[in-house]
Design an enzyme around this catalytic site. Structure first.
Site, PDB file in Angstrom:
ATOM      1  CE1 TYR A  64       0.134   1.979   4.312  1.00 43.54           C
ATOM      2  CE2 TYR A  64       0.635  -0.464   4.544  1.00 43.54           C
ATOM      3  CZ  TYR A  64       0.902   0.647   4.831  1.00 43.54           C
ATOM      4  OH  TYR A  64       1.310   0.979   6.264  1.00 43.54           O
ATOM      5  CB  CYS A  65       1.346   4.036  -1.673  1.00 48.08           C
ATOM      6  SG  CYS A  65       0.371   4.310  -3.013  1.00 48.08           S
ATOM      7  CE  LYS A  66      -1.646  11.364   1.460  1.00 50.67           C
ATOM      8  NZ  LYS A  66      -1.094  12.893   1.692  1.00 50.67           N
ATOM      9  CG  PHE A  93      -2.639   5.165   5.168  1.00 51.65           C
ATOM     10  CD1 PHE A  93      -2.613   4.085   5.940  1.00 51.65           C
ATOM     11  CD2 PHE A  93      -2.632   6.150   5.795  1.00 51.65           C
ATOM     12  CE1 PHE A  93      -2.542   3.830   7.449  1.00 51.65           C
ATOM     13  CE2 PHE A  93      -2.460   6.152   7.193  1.00 51.65           C
ATOM     14  CZ  PHE A  93      -2.359   5.282   7.849  1.00 51.65           C
TER      15      PHE A  93
END
Length: 102
Positions: A64-66, A93
């Site tokens: 995951y990332c932002k 996120f």
């Protein structure tokens, strides 16, 4: 493969071979991380590649990332490096409603 939040988290919890990978920057991680995630910043370029290549390719990676873009790139890079199983957290996120560690 992109997964919805519920599918991603459920699968990661049920998978005895799972690793959660956070590809955000250190500053972004200060907002909190998903429990037990390993942080490897994708913006580190070749440094990211070096760190990824040290990981166990037999594991299943939940990434995951932002917002889902960088983690999608990370999945593609890892697949090219021989990682067979990578799951991208669609929407990232910012949309995460699950547990967070500060």
């Amino acid at each position: 493969m992109d997964l919805s939040q519920n599918d991603w988290w459920t699968k990661a919890q049920e998978d005895k071979n799972s690793i959660i990978l956070d590809v955000r920057t250190a500053e972004e991680c200060e907002e909190g991380i998903i429990p037990n995630a390993i942080n490897i910043d994708i913006y580190k370029g070749q440094g990211f590649i070096y760190q990824i290549e040290e990981l166990d390719k037999s594991k299943n990676y939940y990434i995951y990332c932002k917002a889902g873009g960088r983690s999608g790139q990370a999945c593609n890079i890892m697949n090219q490096l021989g990682f067979e199983t990578t799951y991208n957290l669609a929407e990232g996120f910012v949309q995460w409603e699950g547990p967070v560690t500060l």
